[in-house]
Design an enzyme around this catalytic site. Sequence first.
Site, PDB file in Angstrom:
ATOM      1  N   ARG A 210      47.797  25.947  -3.489  1.00  0.00           N
ATOM      2  CA  ARG A 210      48.855  25.019  -3.073  1.00  0.00           C
ATOM      3  C   ARG A 210      50.113  25.395  -3.847  1.00  0.00           C
ATOM      4  O   ARG A 210      50.125  25.402  -5.081  1.00  0.00           O
ATOM      5  CB  ARG A 210      48.453  23.577  -3.351  1.00  0.00           C
ATOM      6  CG  ARG A 210      49.464  22.518  -2.884  1.00  0.00           C
ATOM      7  CD  ARG A 210      48.841  21.135  -3.024  1.00  0.00           C
ATOM      8  NE  ARG A 210      49.737  20.050  -2.630  1.00  0.00           N
ATOM      9  CZ  ARG A 210      50.378  19.239  -3.480  1.00  0.00           C
ATOM     10  NH1 ARG A 210      50.228  19.420  -4.795  1.00  0.00           N
ATOM     11  NH2 ARG A 210      51.144  18.265  -3.041  1.00  0.00           N
TER      12      ARG A 210
ATOM     13  N   ASN B 292      55.307  16.089  -1.232  1.00  0.00           N
ATOM     14  CA  ASN B 292      54.451  15.725  -2.354  1.00  0.00           C
ATOM     15  C   ASN B 292      54.656  14.276  -2.762  1.00  0.00           C
ATOM     16  O   ASN B 292      55.790  13.816  -2.923  1.00  0.00           O
ATOM     17  CB  ASN B 292      54.764  16.630  -3.553  1.00  0.00           C
ATOM     18  CG  ASN B 292      53.866  16.356  -4.739  1.00  0.00           C
ATOM     19  OD1 ASN B 292      52.670  16.616  -4.694  1.00  0.00           O
ATOM     20  ND2 ASN B 292      54.430  15.815  -5.821  1.00  0.00           N
ATOM     21  N   GLU B 293      53.542  13.517  -2.905  1.00  0.00           N
ATOM     22  CA  GLU B 293      53.563  12.146  -3.428  1.00  0.00           C
ATOM     23  C   GLU B 293      54.797  11.382  -2.940  1.00  0.00           C
ATOM     24  O   GLU B 293      55.656  10.963  -3.735  1.00  0.00           O
ATOM     25  CB  GLU B 293      53.508  12.193  -4.962  1.00  0.00           C
ATOM     26  CG  GLU B 293      52.261  12.901  -5.466  1.00  0.00           C
ATOM     27  CD  GLU B 293      52.175  13.028  -6.977  1.00  0.00           C
ATOM     28  OE1 GLU B 293      53.120  12.586  -7.674  1.00  0.00           O
ATOM     29  OE2 GLU B 293      51.177  13.576  -7.483  1.00  0.00           O
TER      30      GLU B 293
ATOM     31  N   HIS C  63      45.616  12.343  -4.621  1.00  0.00           N
ATOM     32  CA  HIS C  63      45.721  12.949  -5.941  1.00  0.00           C
ATOM     33  C   HIS C  63      44.962  12.070  -6.927  1.00  0.00           C
ATOM     34  O   HIS C  63      45.267  10.884  -7.065  1.00  0.00           O
ATOM     35  CB  HIS C  63      47.186  13.100  -6.349  1.00  0.00           C
ATOM     36  CG  HIS C  63      47.939  14.051  -5.477  1.00  0.00           C
ATOM     37  ND1 HIS C  63      49.277  14.333  -5.654  1.00  0.00           N
ATOM     38  CD2 HIS C  63      47.535  14.802  -4.421  1.00  0.00           C
ATOM     39  CE1 HIS C  63      49.668  15.218  -4.738  1.00  0.00           C
ATOM     40  NE2 HIS C  63      48.619  15.501  -3.980  1.00  0.00           N
TER      41      HIS C  63
ATOM     42  N   TYR D  48      43.942  11.117 -10.498  1.00  0.00           N
ATOM     43  CA  TYR D  48      44.176  11.132 -11.934  1.00  0.00           C
ATOM     44  C   TYR D  48      43.556   9.857 -12.528  1.00  0.00           C
ATOM     45  O   TYR D  48      42.402   9.555 -12.261  1.00  0.00           O
ATOM     46  CB  TYR D  48      45.671  11.268 -12.231  1.00  0.00           C
ATOM     47  CG  TYR D  48      46.222  12.620 -11.819  1.00  0.00           C
ATOM     48  CD1 TYR D  48      45.938  13.758 -12.569  1.00  0.00           C
ATOM     49  CD2 TYR D  48      47.012  12.774 -10.680  1.00  0.00           C
ATOM     50  CE1 TYR D  48      46.424  15.015 -12.198  1.00  0.00           C
ATOM     51  CE2 TYR D  48      47.498  14.020 -10.304  1.00  0.00           C
ATOM     52  CZ  TYR D  48      47.200  15.134 -11.073  1.00  0.00           C
ATOM     53  OH  TYR D  48      47.684  16.367 -10.703  1.00  0.00           O
TER      54      TYR D  48
ATOM     55  N   GLU E 145      45.360  17.199  -5.656  1.00  0.00           N
ATOM     56  CA  GLU E 145      45.602  17.409  -7.083  1.00  0.00           C
ATOM     57  C   GLU E 145      44.566  16.610  -7.865  1.00  0.00           C
ATOM     58  O   GLU E 145      44.163  15.521  -7.444  1.00  0.00           O
ATOM     59  CB  GLU E 145      46.991  16.926  -7.520  1.00  0.00           C
ATOM     60  CG  GLU E 145      48.168  17.705  -7.003  1.00  0.00           C
ATOM     61  CD  GLU E 145      49.482  17.199  -7.583  1.00  0.00           C
ATOM     62  OE1 GLU E 145      49.442  16.486  -8.623  1.00  0.00           O
ATOM     63  OE2 GLU E 145      50.538  17.487  -7.000  1.00  0.00           O
TER      64      GLU E 145
ATOM     65  N   TRP F  98      45.180  20.751 -10.379  1.00  0.00           N
ATOM     66  CA  TRP F  98      46.527  20.890 -10.949  1.00  0.00           C
ATOM     67  C   TRP F  98      46.390  21.307 -12.407  1.00  0.00           C
ATOM     68  O   TRP F  98      45.738  20.620 -13.163  1.00  0.00           O
ATOM     69  CB  TRP F  98      47.285  19.570 -10.856  1.00  0.00           C
ATOM     70  CG  TRP F  98      48.706  19.751 -11.289  1.00  0.00           C
ATOM     71  CD1 TRP F  98      49.178  19.756 -12.571  1.00  0.00           C
ATOM     72  CD2 TRP F  98      49.836  20.011 -10.446  1.00  0.00           C
ATOM     73  NE1 TRP F  98      50.537  19.993 -12.577  1.00  0.00           N
ATOM     74  CE2 TRP F  98      50.958  20.158 -11.281  1.00  0.00           C
ATOM     75  CE3 TRP F  98      49.997  20.135  -9.070  1.00  0.00           C
ATOM     76  CZ2 TRP F  98      52.231  20.410 -10.785  1.00  0.00           C
ATOM     77  CZ3 TRP F  98      51.252  20.385  -8.574  1.00  0.00           C
ATOM     78  CH2 TRP F  98      52.365  20.523  -9.418  1.00  0.00           C
TER      79      TRP F  98
END
Length: 470
Positions: free
Chosen positions: A107, A184-185, A253, A255, A282, A311
Amino acid sequence: MRKKLATAAGALLTLASAVLAAPAAAQAEPQRTAQTGTAGAAQGGTRAGTPADTQAVPGFRVADGRLLDATGRDFVLRGVNHAHTWYPARTPQALKDIKALGANSVRVVLATGDRWAKNDTADVAGVVAQCKQNRLVCVLEAHDTTGYGEQAGAVSLSRAVDYWISVKDAVRGQEKYVILNIGNEPHGNGTSGVTPWTADTKNAIGRMRAAGFAHTLMVDAPNWGQDWSFTMRDHAAEVFAADPARNTVFSVHMYGVFNTAEKVRDYLNRFTSQRLPLVVGEFGDMHSDGDPDEAAIMSTARQLGIGYLGWSWSGNGGGVEYLDMATGFDASRLTAWGRRIFSGADGIQQTAKEAGVFGGDGPVTAGCAVGYRLSDWGTSFNADVTIRNTGTTTVKGWQLAFAFPGDQRLHHVWNAKAVQQGSEVRATHESWTETIPAGGSVSFGFSGSSTGANGVPAGFTLNGAACSVS
């Protein structure tokens, strides 16, 4: 619930200011901010795409909730993120190293020109060409949308679509090799970020299709990609149905929000149960907003056949340098996170299969024999390696693995690409050495340094199969 760590956000803004003043070739990534939230409720099901829906698509396509490559084979993304827009000079070697470590995809971070210097048509075309040369599926993402509605300077998904239209010539005809991650986001936290996500995403997809993009499109979740509000989860079916091509993949994503196996499994299963295509676009092994459960992310992704893209390769800043997989872009100095994602349980080397468009359902191994001719001068040496195909089937695409018998260090390689982790070496083909005909051979070589005794490796494996040593 909304949480924002002021120290991480401050580091981000400080770094972003420095980036805006820096030359394009030296720009550094204003990495992750710390955004998190809580869990919520379930949603019903739908079927995402059928072969009849997508039979005219020239490249990647979604069918029955699965991503298929241009050959019609199931394709599961297994790769990492690379911050091309801040480190363009690093990209050629980074892609070679990422491929040599076993990835099937990458990516690539691009900029629209709104927050960071624009990656123009020529630059994007160059990235695509390098991905293809390294037999990597190229997921291209526009980064300037990050945290829109909450992050100062972030731009809308509509602006990201303007960018893709401006560089359309770079990706025209590349539908077999390229997936377009629109933005992105694209929304931060709070009502300002969550409420418009569904409408904005549907509008962006519609504009992309109206502009003639036939590619598989990837769309990120709100809440800085983590979807703690479950906006994407609960509206994904609606968004998918709004795509006239039925060729959209969703990206979460993972996290600090996803800090337990239960949260990871519940979220991923909600998509697969609805036959909605999802990737983990990610994730990391730690983060300032909490401790993501990377083991659960990787194992559940393997069990469900969901793609993941860790990531990130290297170059992180703003207090999240721990997310680097390679220290200083050096593939021979992988961090604990780099070793985990590439060679750990459920990692890339265990689970990645190359896209069929590059020559098959992953490399095929016939019988093999390896010759290793060593020229040793005490503290330095050269080795010439010959791989002979002793079988009756052509080998197209190969990776040769072996371990040095002592304290040897790899320096320069020719006619192949290679990376070293400890004593272990993985060499992969160049474009001109990728094919080994039945009864034929290819050769490559390398130079290195050593301390103490040198010698020939005890064994070799070609695409995972043991070879004889000749």
